[in-house]
Enzyme design. Structure first.
Site, mmCIF file in Angstrom:
data_model
loop_
_atom_site.group_PDB
_atom_site.id
_atom_site.type_symbol
_atom_site.label_atom_id
_atom_site.label_comp_id
_atom_site.label_asym_id
_atom_site.label_seq_id
_atom_site.Cartn_x
_atom_site.Cartn_y
_atom_site.Cartn_z
ATOM 1 N N GLU A 67 0.879 -1.163 0.000
ATOM 2 C CA GLU A 67 0.000 0.000 0.000
ATOM 3 C C GLU A 67 0.923 1.221 0.000
ATOM 4 O OE1 GLU A 67 -2.524 0.055 3.444
ATOM 5 O OE2 GLU A 67 -3.452 1.948 2.835
ATOM 6 N N ARG A 74 4.807 -12.623 9.988
ATOM 7 C CA ARG A 74 5.539 -11.409 9.654
ATOM 8 C C ARG A 74 6.913 -11.443 10.312
ATOM 9 N NH1 ARG A 74 1.702 -7.386 9.029
ATOM 10 N NH2 ARG A 74 3.173 -5.714 9.287
ATOM 11 N N LYS A 94 4.307 0.999 9.466
ATOM 12 C CA LYS A 94 4.517 2.267 8.757
ATOM 13 C C LYS A 94 3.952 3.426 9.558
ATOM 14 C CE LYS A 94 3.631 0.186 4.403
ATOM 15 N NZ LYS A 94 2.377 0.070 3.718
HETATM 16 P P1 ATP Z 1 2.598 -1.867 7.845
HETATM 17 O O1 ATP Z 1 1.788 -2.209 9.050
HETATM 18 O O2 ATP Z 1 4.041 -1.729 8.133
HETATM 19 O O3 ATP Z 1 2.051 -0.695 7.103
HETATM 20 P P2 ATP Z 1 1.358 -3.500 5.937
HETATM 21 O O4 ATP Z 1 1.160 -4.961 6.005
HETATM 22 O O5 ATP Z 1 0.190 -2.638 6.139
HETATM 23 O O6 ATP Z 1 2.520 -3.138 6.906
HETATM 24 P P3 ATP Z 1 1.562 -3.331 3.116
HETATM 25 O O7 ATP Z 1 2.096 -2.240 2.285
HETATM 26 O O8 ATP Z 1 0.110 -3.566 3.076
HETATM 27 O O9 ATP Z 1 2.040 -3.065 4.590
HETATM 28 O O10 ATP Z 1 2.356 -4.680 2.858
HETATM 29 C C1 ATP Z 1 2.757 -5.176 1.605
HETATM 30 C C2 ATP Z 1 3.115 -6.619 1.779
HETATM 31 O O11 ATP Z 1 4.202 -6.755 2.693
HETATM 32 C C3 ATP Z 1 1.968 -7.414 2.348
HETATM 33 O O12 ATP Z 1 1.835 -8.618 1.622
HETATM 34 C C4 ATP Z 1 2.366 -7.658 3.769
HETATM 35 O O13 ATP Z 1 1.825 -8.850 4.253
HETATM 36 C C5 ATP Z 1 3.892 -7.695 3.684
HETATM 37 N N1 ATP Z 1 4.484 -7.308 4.958
HETATM 38 C C6 ATP Z 1 4.285 -6.163 5.650
HETATM 39 N N2 ATP Z 1 4.955 -6.167 6.818
HETATM 40 C C7 ATP Z 1 5.616 -7.341 6.869
HETATM 41 C C8 ATP Z 1 6.488 -7.953 7.824
HETATM 42 N N3 ATP Z 1 6.820 -7.356 8.968
HETATM 43 N N4 ATP Z 1 6.969 -9.181 7.533
HETATM 44 C C9 ATP Z 1 6.659 -9.789 6.386
HETATM 45 N N5 ATP Z 1 5.850 -9.279 5.448
HETATM 46 C C10 ATP Z 1 5.328 -8.074 5.678
HETATM 47 MG MG MG Z 2 -1.392 -1.909 5.371
#
Ligand code: ATP
Ligand code: MG
Length: 557
Positions: free
Chosen positions: A35, A261, A271
Site C-alpha cells: 500500500e 511477519r 509504517k
Molecule cells: P505496515 O503495518 O508496516 O504498514 P502492511 O502490512 O500494512 O505493513 P503493506 O504495504 O500492506 O504493509 O504490505 C505489503 C506486503 O508486505 C503485504 O503482503 C504484507 O503482508 C507484507 N508485509 C508487511 N509487513 C511485513 C512484515 N513485517 N513481515 C513480512 N511481510 C510483511
Molecule cells: Mg497496510
C-alpha cells in the site's frame, strides 16, 4: 560471499512443488502488493524476497501491484520510493507496475454483479450502527434493516453512490454473507464506501472506493496470480477472499497462503509508527540510517545481497517469532568482510611524532585493499613522521593483555613500520597531547632483523595528508528489545543512538563514492553518506561494528 546461493526451502515452496507436480499449475505467478502509504521496511523485504525469489527460482513471474484503495493516506512519493527499493533489492517486476486502481472499473462491475445476485446491498446505517450490529467474538451480529432491500433498489442506490449523489458516510455497499459467522470478517463486510477525494492515479473519476478485502482477491485473480502470499493477520480474511471469488464470474481463483511477519528486536515495523518517528523528529527522515526502512538501511551501508541473505536466513514459517538484531548485523558484516575495501581512519586522534624520521619528508607505502583478496589491488598510503593514532591505542602503562602502544614498548603501525614510544607531552589538564616515538627503518613489510617479537598492530593516518571527516556513529534507535509495546516512543528511544565525531581519514577516501562501503581497519564498517547537501564534505556512517558488542553470549564472528 554473503549469499549462500542455496535455494531456500519452506512450506510455501513445498506447496508450490506439489501444485506443479499434480498439474494444478504449470506456472507460478506471485505478486508483491504494498500500500503506497509509507516507505518500505525490512519486514517488506522479507515479503519481496519471498515473492520475487519464488518467481525467479520457478521461472515464473512476480507483479508489483500497488494496493491503492485508500487515497487519503497514499501518495506518489511513496509509489516512487517503493519502486526504487524493490529494484535496489535486485528485483524487476513482470511488465508494467500495476495498481489496484487499474481495476476500479472491473471491481465496480463485480460489485454490481453481487448486487444483481442478491449478494450485496446498500446500507444507510452509520458506521457506528454497523459496528454495533456486528456483534462480538462471542455474540452473533444482527441483520441490518437494509439487508432485504430489493435488487432493483440496491442497483439504483449504488448508481447514486457512484454518481456522487451522497455525502461521505451516508451509506456503503455491504456483501450479504452471514451475520452469525464465527469469522467477524464474514458478517456482511463493507465492500464499497464513499470518499469524495482525488486519487493519485484516477484523479476525480471516482467518489466510491472498494475496500481492501474486496479489491485484493479480485486483483489477484485478474492478474492470474497462482499463489497469493500474505502475512498471518489475513488468515481469517481468507474466507472472504474465497467467498468473493466464488460468487463472481471470474475464472481464476488464486490460493491465499499466510506466513508470519518479520518482527525484529530493538525496532518497530509498522509504517504508522515509523511515520511517528519522522513526524515527531526522533529521526531526520524516512531514510535516517537508524530507521528500519529499506531507504534507511541502504543509507546506513547495507547491501542488497546482505538483505536478501537475511531474508533467506530467517526463513518462512507460520510461527510468530522475534528475530535478534544480531542476525541482520551478521549478514552485512559477513558481506562487507568479504567485499569492502580496507582503509584507515582515526576517530579519536592523538598526535604521534617519530623523532628519527627525516623531518618534512614523506613516502608512499603500498597497502593492500583487502587482506585476503588480491584482486582488490593496492593503494599508495602516504607515511610521514607526524601521525594521528587512536587515543585509546596508547597507554603509559599497561599489562600484557594490552597489545597496543605502551610507553617504552614497540608496536607495528598497520602497513608500515615498527615504532617505539619514548616519551609523552601533556597539557595542563594532564592529557597527553603528543607521543614521541622512534621507528625501526628496517621493518617496512618485514619483522625486525634481530628476531624480536612485536605483537600489537595499530592503525594511523599521516597528519599532513589526513582528511578531516564527520563520522556518524549509529547505535540502536531503541533501548528496549520490544519498543512496539511501549505506550510512548519517548520512553524507549535510545538517547545515544547517534554520536557525531570529527575524525581523520587516509587520503584515498577523498574519492569514496556516496554509498560506498569500507572497513576502517580495527574500527568498523562505514559508508560514505549519500545526502547530496554535504557537497564535498566527507561524511561517513557507521554501518556496523566489527564485532557484535550487543551479543549476550559471545561475539558471532
Ligand atoms: P505496515 O503495518 O508496516 O504498514 P502492511 O502490512 O500494512 O505493513 P503493506 O504495504 O500492506 O504493509 O504490505 C505489503 C506486503 O508486505 C503485504 O503482503 C504484507 O503482508 C507484507 N508485509 C508487511 N509487513 C511485513 C512484515 N513485517 N513481515 C513480512 N511481510 C510483511
Ligand atoms: Mg497496510
Amino acid at each position: 560471499m554473503a549469499e549462500t546461493g542455496v535455494r531456500p526451502s519452506n512450506f510455501i515452496r513445498r506447496i508450490i512443488d506439489e501444485d506443479l507436480a499434480s498439474g494444478k499449475h504449470t506456472e507460478v505467478h506471485t505478486r508483491f502488493p504494498p500500500e503506497p502509504n509509507g516507505y518500505l521496511h525490512i519486514g517488506h523485504a522479507k515479503s519481496i524476497v519471498l515473492n520475487f525469489g519464488i518467481a525467479q527460482d520457478y521461472n515464473g513471474t512476480c507483479n508489483l501491484r500497488f494496493d491503492d484503495t485508500n487515497p487519503l493516506r497514499e501518495s506518489i512519493e511513496y509509489v516512487k520510493s517503493i519502486k526504487n527499493d524493490v529494484r535496489w533489492l535486485g528485483y524487476e517486476w513482470n511488465g508494467n507496475v500495476r495498481y489496484s486502481s487499474d481495476y476500479f472499473d472491473a471491481l465496480h462491475g463485480y460489485a454490481v454483479e453481487l448486487i444483481e445476485k442478491g449478494l450485496a446491498y446498500v446500507d444507510f446505517s452509520s458506521q457506528d450502527e454497523i459496528r454495533a450490529m456486528r456483534g462480538t467474538l462471542t455474540a452473533p451480529g444482527q441483520n441490518s434493516p437494509y439487508r432485504d432491500t430489493t435488487v432493483e433498489t440496491n442497483l439504483a442506490e449504488f448508481a447514486k453512490m457512484t454518481a456522487g449523489d451522497y455525502p461521505e458516510g451516508h451509506c456503503s455497499l455491504r456483501a450479504k454473507i452471514d451475520m452469525t459467522s464465527s469469522f467477524l470478517c464474514m458478517r456482511d463486510p463493507v465492500i464499497y464506501r464513499i470518499r469524495h477525494v482525488e486519487h493519485h492515479q484516477t484523479g476525480d473519476k471516482w467518489c466510491v472506493y472498494p475496500m481492501y478485502d474486496f479489491t485484493h482477491c479480485i486483483s489477484d485473480a485478474i492478474e492470474n496470480i497462482t499463489h497469493s502470499l500474505c502475512t498471518l493477520e489475513f488468515q481469517d480474511n481468507r474466507r472472504l477472499y474465497d467467498w468473493v471469488l466464488e460468487n463472481i464470474s471470474i475464472e481464476c481463483h488464486p490460493q491465499q497462503i499466510e506466513f508470519s511477519r518479520l518482527n525484529l528486536e530493538y525496532t518497530i515495523m509498522s509504517k504508522r509508527r515509523l511515520n511517528e518517528l519522522v513526524v515527531e523528529g526522533h529521526v531526520s527522515g524516512w531514510d535516517d540510517p537508524r530507521m528500519p526502512t529499506i531507504a534507511g538501511i541502504r543509507r546506513r551501508g547495507y547491501t542488497p545481497a546482505s538483505i536478501r541473505e537475511f531474508a533467506n536466513r530467517i526463513g518462512v514459517t507460520r510461527m510468530e517469532n522475534v528475530v535478534e538484531m544480531g542476525v541482520l548485523e551478521s549478514c552485512i558484516r559477513e558481506d562487507l568482510n568479504d567485499n569492502a575495501p580496507r582503509a584507515m581512519a582515526v576517530l579519536e586522534p592523538v598526535k604521534l611524532v617519530i623523532e628519527n624520521y627525516p623531518a618534512g619528508e614523506h613516502e608512499k607505502i603500498d597497502a593492500p585493499n583487502h587482506p585476503s583478496d588480491e584482486s582488490m589491488g593496492t593503494r599508495k598510503l602516504p607515511f610521514s613522521g607526524v601521525l594521528y593514532i587512536e587515543r585509546e591505542d596508547f597507554r603509559e602503562e599497561a599489562n600484557k593483555k594490552f597489545k597496543r602502544l605502551v610507553l617504552g614498548k614497540e608496536v607495528r603501525l598497520r602497513n608500515a613500520y615498527v615504532i617505539k614510544a619514548e616519551r609523552v607531552e601533556k597539557n595542563e589538564a594532564g592529557e597527553i597531547t603528543t607521543i614521541y616515538c622512534t621507528y625501526d627503518a628496517d621493518t617496512l613489510g618485514k619483522s625486525p632483523a634481530d628476531g624480536r617479537k612485536v605483537r600489537g598492530v595499530i592503525h594511523w593516518v599521516s597528519v599532513p595528508h589526513a582528511l578531516p571527516a564527520e563520522i556518524h556513529l549509529y547505535d540502536r534507535l531503541f533501548k528496549t528489545a520490544m519498543p512496539g509495546s511501549a505506550a510512548s516512543l519517548d520512553e524507549v528511544i535510545n538517547p545515544d543512538s547517534l554520536k557525531v565525531v570529527e575524525g581523520y581519514l587516509e587520503p584515498s577516501l577523498r574519492h569514496a563514492k556516496p554509498g560506498q562501503g569500507f572497513q576502517f581497519e580495527r574500527v568498523g564498517y562505514f559508508c560514505r553518506d549519500t545526502d547530496a547537501s554535504h557537497g564535498d564534505k566527507l561524511v561517513f556512517n557507521r554501518t556496523v561494528e566489527l564485532r557484535d558488542s550487543w551479543a549476550r553470549i559471545e561475539a558471532q564472528d
